[in-house]
Design a protein around this motif. Structure first.
Motif, PDB file in Angstrom:
ATOM      1  N   ALA A  75       5.202   5.274   7.086  1.00  0.00           N
ATOM      2  CA  ALA A  75       4.930   3.842   7.180  1.00  0.00           C
ATOM      3  C   ALA A  75       5.496   3.337   8.499  1.00  0.00           C
ATOM      4  CB  ALA A  75       5.580   3.095   6.014  1.00  0.00           C
ATOM      5  N   THR A  76       4.666   2.618   9.254  1.00  0.00           N
ATOM      6  CA  THR A  76       5.125   2.077  10.527  1.00  0.00           C
ATOM      7  C   THR A  76       4.957   0.565  10.531  1.00  0.00           C
ATOM      8  OG1 THR A  76       3.004   2.154  11.710  1.00  0.00           O
ATOM      9  CG2 THR A  76       4.299   4.183  11.655  1.00  0.00           C
ATOM     10  N   ASP A  77       5.795  -0.097  11.276  1.00  0.00           N
ATOM     11  CA  ASP A  77       5.649  -1.541  11.488  1.00  0.00           C
ATOM     12  C   ASP A  77       6.563  -1.942  12.638  1.00  0.00           C
ATOM     13  OD1 ASP A  77       4.318  -3.863   9.494  1.00  0.00           O
ATOM     14  OD2 ASP A  77       5.801  -4.615  10.921  1.00  0.00           O
ATOM     15  N   ALA A  78       6.155  -2.947  13.381  1.00  0.00           N
ATOM     16  CA  ALA A  78       6.984  -3.422  14.496  1.00  0.00           C
ATOM     17  C   ALA A  78       8.169  -4.244  14.009  1.00  0.00           C
ATOM     18  CB  ALA A  78       6.138  -4.264  15.458  1.00  0.00           C
ATOM     19  N   GLU A  79       8.071  -4.748  12.792  1.00  0.00           N
ATOM     20  CA  GLU A  79       9.042  -5.709  12.284  1.00  0.00           C
ATOM     21  C   GLU A  79      10.034  -5.006  11.347  1.00  0.00           C
ATOM     22  OE1 GLU A  79      11.350  -8.248  11.663  1.00  0.00           O
ATOM     23  OE2 GLU A  79       9.701  -9.212  12.770  1.00  0.00           O
ATOM     24  N   PRO A  80      11.294  -4.843  11.775  1.00  0.00           N
ATOM     25  CA  PRO A  80      12.260  -4.139  10.917  1.00  0.00           C
ATOM     26  C   PRO A  80      12.398  -4.750   9.523  1.00  0.00           C
ATOM     27  CG  PRO A  80      13.181  -4.505  13.105  1.00  0.00           C
ATOM     28  CD  PRO A  80      11.888  -5.263  13.071  1.00  0.00           C
TER      29      PRO A  80
ATOM     30  N   TRP B 259      12.162  -0.582   1.195  1.00  0.00           N
ATOM     31  CA  TRP B 259      13.031   0.494   0.676  1.00  0.00           C
ATOM     32  C   TRP B 259      13.602   0.208  -0.720  1.00  0.00           C
ATOM     33  CZ3 TRP B 259      12.939   5.359   1.585  1.00  0.00           C
ATOM     34  CH2 TRP B 259      12.666   5.869   2.840  1.00  0.00           C
ATOM     35  N   PRO B 260      14.076  -1.013  -0.993  1.00  0.00           N
ATOM     36  CA  PRO B 260      14.649  -1.233  -2.332  1.00  0.00           C
ATOM     37  C   PRO B 260      13.639  -1.062  -3.460  1.00  0.00           C
ATOM     38  CG  PRO B 260      15.265  -3.002  -0.816  1.00  0.00           C
ATOM     39  CD  PRO B 260      14.220  -2.193  -0.127  1.00  0.00           C
ATOM     40  N   ARG B 261      12.336  -1.081  -3.131  1.00  0.00           N
ATOM     41  CA  ARG B 261      11.322  -0.946  -4.183  1.00  0.00           C
ATOM     42  C   ARG B 261      10.762   0.466  -4.283  1.00  0.00           C
ATOM     43  NH1 ARG B 261       6.911  -4.647  -3.059  1.00  0.00           N
ATOM     44  NH2 ARG B 261       7.497  -4.453  -0.890  1.00  0.00           N
ATOM     45  N   VAL B 262      11.276   1.384  -3.450  1.00  0.00           N
ATOM     46  CA  VAL B 262      10.818   2.778  -3.510  1.00  0.00           C
ATOM     47  C   VAL B 262      11.627   3.518  -4.571  1.00  0.00           C
ATOM     48  CG1 VAL B 262      10.596   4.938  -2.233  1.00  0.00           C
ATOM     49  CG2 VAL B 262      10.179   2.743  -1.066  1.00  0.00           C
ATOM     50  N   PRO B 263      10.965   4.094  -5.573  1.00  0.00           N
ATOM     51  CA  PRO B 263      11.721   4.843  -6.587  1.00  0.00           C
ATOM     52  C   PRO B 263      12.519   5.968  -5.939  1.00  0.00           C
ATOM     53  CG  PRO B 263       9.406   4.573  -7.231  1.00  0.00           C
ATOM     54  CD  PRO B 263       9.518   4.094  -5.817  1.00  0.00           C
ATOM     55  N   ALA B 264      13.719   6.221  -6.456  1.00  0.00           N
ATOM     56  CA  ALA B 264      14.590   7.240  -5.860  1.00  0.00           C
ATOM     57  C   ALA B 264      13.870   8.584  -5.737  1.00  0.00           C
ATOM     58  CB  ALA B 264      15.866   7.380  -6.699  1.00  0.00           C
TER      59      ALA B 264
ATOM     60  N   HIS C 188      11.893   8.909  -2.483  1.00  0.00           N
ATOM     61  CA  HIS C 188      12.524   8.650  -1.174  1.00  0.00           C
ATOM     62  C   HIS C 188      12.201   9.732  -0.157  1.00  0.00           C
ATOM     63  CE1 HIS C 188      15.777   5.335  -1.715  1.00  0.00           C
ATOM     64  NE2 HIS C 188      14.701   5.069  -2.415  1.00  0.00           N
ATOM     65  N   ASP C 189      12.188  10.987  -0.607  1.00  0.00           N
ATOM     66  CA  ASP C 189      11.985  12.073   0.367  1.00  0.00           C
ATOM     67  C   ASP C 189      10.521  12.213   0.777  1.00  0.00           C
ATOM     68  OD1 ASP C 189      11.009  13.085  -1.979  1.00  0.00           O
ATOM     69  OD2 ASP C 189      12.062  15.006  -1.861  1.00  0.00           O
ATOM     70  N   ARG C 190       9.648  11.431   0.190  1.00  0.00           N
ATOM     71  CA  ARG C 190       8.237  11.464   0.619  1.00  0.00           C
ATOM     72  C   ARG C 190       7.886  10.300   1.551  1.00  0.00           C
ATOM     73  NH1 ARG C 190       4.993  10.547  -3.383  1.00  0.00           N
ATOM     74  NH2 ARG C 190       6.420  10.477  -5.156  1.00  0.00           N
ATOM     75  N   LEU C 191       8.865   9.467   1.879  1.00  0.00           N
ATOM     76  CA  LEU C 191       8.610   8.314   2.753  1.00  0.00           C
ATOM     77  C   LEU C 191       9.418   8.406   4.040  1.00  0.00           C
ATOM     78  CD1 LEU C 191       7.476   5.488   3.420  1.00  0.00           C
ATOM     79  CD2 LEU C 191       9.383   4.512   2.102  1.00  0.00           C
ATOM     80  N   THR C 192       8.718   8.266   5.156  1.00  0.00           N
ATOM     81  CA  THR C 192       9.357   8.062   6.449  1.00  0.00           C
ATOM     82  C   THR C 192       8.952   6.679   6.923  1.00  0.00           C
ATOM     83  OG1 THR C 192       9.132  10.423   6.957  1.00  0.00           O
ATOM     84  CG2 THR C 192       9.589   8.947   8.806  1.00  0.00           C
ATOM     85  N   ALA C 193       9.905   5.812   7.165  1.00  0.00           N
ATOM     86  CA  ALA C 193       9.610   4.450   7.616  1.00  0.00           C
ATOM     87  C   ALA C 193      10.103   4.302   9.047  1.00  0.00           C
ATOM     88  CB  ALA C 193      10.277   3.428   6.699  1.00  0.00           C
ATOM     89  N   THR C 194       9.188   3.956   9.944  1.00  0.00           N
ATOM     90  CA  THR C 194       9.490   3.957  11.369  1.00  0.00           C
ATOM     91  C   THR C 194       9.134   2.614  11.984  1.00  0.00           C
ATOM     92  OG1 THR C 194       8.903   6.306  11.435  1.00  0.00           O
ATOM     93  CG2 THR C 194       9.020   5.175  13.538  1.00  0.00           C
ATOM     94  N   VAL C 195      10.096   2.028  12.673  1.00  0.00           N
ATOM     95  CA  VAL C 195       9.805   0.791  13.413  1.00  0.00           C
ATOM     96  C   VAL C 195       9.090   1.177  14.699  1.00  0.00           C
ATOM     97  CG1 VAL C 195      10.796  -1.202  14.592  1.00  0.00           C
ATOM     98  CG2 VAL C 195      11.786  -0.419  12.426  1.00  0.00           C
ATOM     99  N   ALA C 196       7.859   0.705  14.853  1.00  0.00           N
ATOM    100  CA  ALA C 196       7.074   1.041  16.048  1.00  0.00           C
ATOM    101  C   ALA C 196       6.026  -0.038  16.269  1.00  0.00           C
ATOM    102  CB  ALA C 196       6.391   2.397  15.870  1.00  0.00           C
TER     103      ALA C 196
ATOM    104  N   ASP D 170       0.823  -1.213   0.000  1.00  0.00           N
ATOM    105  CA  ASP D 170       0.000   0.000   0.000  1.00  0.00           C
ATOM    106  C   ASP D 170       0.860   1.267   0.000  1.00  0.00           C
ATOM    107  OD1 ASP D 170      -2.258  -1.582  -0.005  1.00  0.00           O
ATOM    108  OD2 ASP D 170      -2.803  -1.182   2.084  1.00  0.00           O
ATOM    109  N   THR D 171       1.965   1.235   0.732  1.00  0.00           N
ATOM    110  CA  THR D 171       2.862   2.397   0.754  1.00  0.00           C
ATOM    111  C   THR D 171       3.342   2.724  -0.664  1.00  0.00           C
ATOM    112  OG1 THR D 171       3.610   2.074   3.036  1.00  0.00           O
ATOM    113  CG2 THR D 171       5.130   3.192   1.550  1.00  0.00           C
ATOM    114  N   LEU D 172       3.710   1.688  -1.401  1.00  0.00           N
ATOM    115  CA  LEU D 172       4.190   1.928  -2.773  1.00  0.00           C
ATOM    116  C   LEU D 172       3.099   2.557  -3.636  1.00  0.00           C
ATOM    117  CD1 LEU D 172       6.220  -1.366  -3.318  1.00  0.00           C
ATOM    118  CD2 LEU D 172       7.157   0.947  -3.034  1.00  0.00           C
ATOM    119  N   ALA D 173       1.848   2.107  -3.468  1.00  0.00           N
ATOM    120  CA  ALA D 173       0.742   2.672  -4.251  1.00  0.00           C
ATOM    121  C   ALA D 173       0.506   4.133  -3.880  1.00  0.00           C
ATOM    122  CB  ALA D 173      -0.523   1.852  -4.034  1.00  0.00           C
ATOM    123  N   LEU D 174       0.625   4.443  -2.603  1.00  0.00           N
ATOM    124  CA  LEU D 174       0.451   5.834  -2.168  1.00  0.00           C
ATOM    125  C   LEU D 174       1.551   6.722  -2.754  1.00  0.00           C
ATOM    126  CD1 LEU D 174      -0.531   5.008   1.505  1.00  0.00           C
ATOM    127  CD2 LEU D 174      -1.879   6.523   0.014  1.00  0.00           C
TER     128      LEU D 174
END
Ligand SMILES: C[S@@+](CC[C@H](N)C(=O)[O-])C[C@H]1O[C@@H](n2cnc3c(N)ncnc32)[C@H](O)[C@@H]1O
Length: 216
Positions: A80-85, A92-97, A100-108, A67-71
């Motif tokens: 984007a948050t998730d408990a699982e690193p 991240w490897p599938r996020v177009p360069a 990158h500056d529109r995504l914050t990925a947080t382990v939580a 879903d993050t990629l579609a957004l």
């Protein structure tokens, strides 16, 4: 229909088997490359219908990032948050360069996830995996974070689901879901209830609510 039990075969581990075991890295590998959830697409279509520009979305328990990629593809900024690193090692490897500056990925974890003010909270197949004692406070933070006119999209699991007896999962009755959505106009509340075919490894009864709702 959910895609948790596709092409079932008793010897093949399905996403359902991994989620039953809370084996999230296994789950991410099993669903890698799947399309965004219908609830997210319905919420995005509703924003587009209103002429609302892409804003800020929180993708709660984002997993490997379907879903993050579609957004991101549609111009949204995403927390984007998730408990699982491992989730973000897939994402991240599938996020177009250029995104990158529109995504914050947080382990939580659900019990310590902070949600910024946002236009959309997307919680695809996420809240059922929050332990019951943490769900009320998490839901309060979700409601507080969504701006008026913003949306919630995601799934709740129902009280007739086979996993409802598990102490580590949160399940809701239809009335519970309506009560949670009291401050929202409900745009989708689709009930899915079905039995797995007998040839899957651990056949279960599925009872889900697929929700899109607009905050008043
Ligand atoms: C069924 S997956 C859904 C992933 C993704 N949203 C999707 O639609 O495919 C459930 C997700 O919840 C995450 N999760 C499980 N327990 C969690 C917790 N206590 N706090 C935060 N995330 C958790 C898992 O790591 C996994 O990514």
């Amino acid at each position: 229909m959910t895609d948790e039990t596709p092409d079932a075969h008793p010897l093949v581990m399905t996403p359902q088997d991994f989620s039953a075991a809370n084996d999230w890295p296994g789950y991410f590998g099993a669903v890698l490359g799947k399309p965004p959830r219908d609830t997210l697409l319905a919420a995005l279509a509703a924003f587009e219908h209103e002429g609302v520009a892409a804003g800020l979305a929180v993708d709660l328990a984002a997993g490997e990032g379907r879903d993050t990629l579609a957004l991101l593809e549609r111009g949204w900024r995403v927390v984007a948050t998730d408990a699982e690193p491992a989730a973000f090692e897939y994402l991240w490897p599938r996020v177009p360069a250029a995104a990158h500056d529109r995504l914050t990925a947080t382990v939580a974890r659900f019990d310590d996830t902070a949600l910024p003010p946002c236009d959309l909270v997307n919680a695809s197949f996420a809240l059922p995996f929050c332990a019951p004692q943490y769900l009320p406070a998490l839901w309060a933070r979700i409601v507080a974070a969504i701006r008026p006119g913003g949306r919630f999209a995601g799934q709740f699991f129902g009280d007739r689901d086979s996993w409802a007896s598990r102490a580590d999962r949160t399940h809701h009755t239809h009335d519970d879901v309506l009560a949670l959505l009291a401050g929202f106009d409900i745009e989708m509340l689709r009930v899915e209830e079905r039995d797995d075919p007998p040839d899957v490894r651990e056949p279960k009864h599925w009872h889900l609510f697929h929700v899109v709702a607009r905050k008043r």
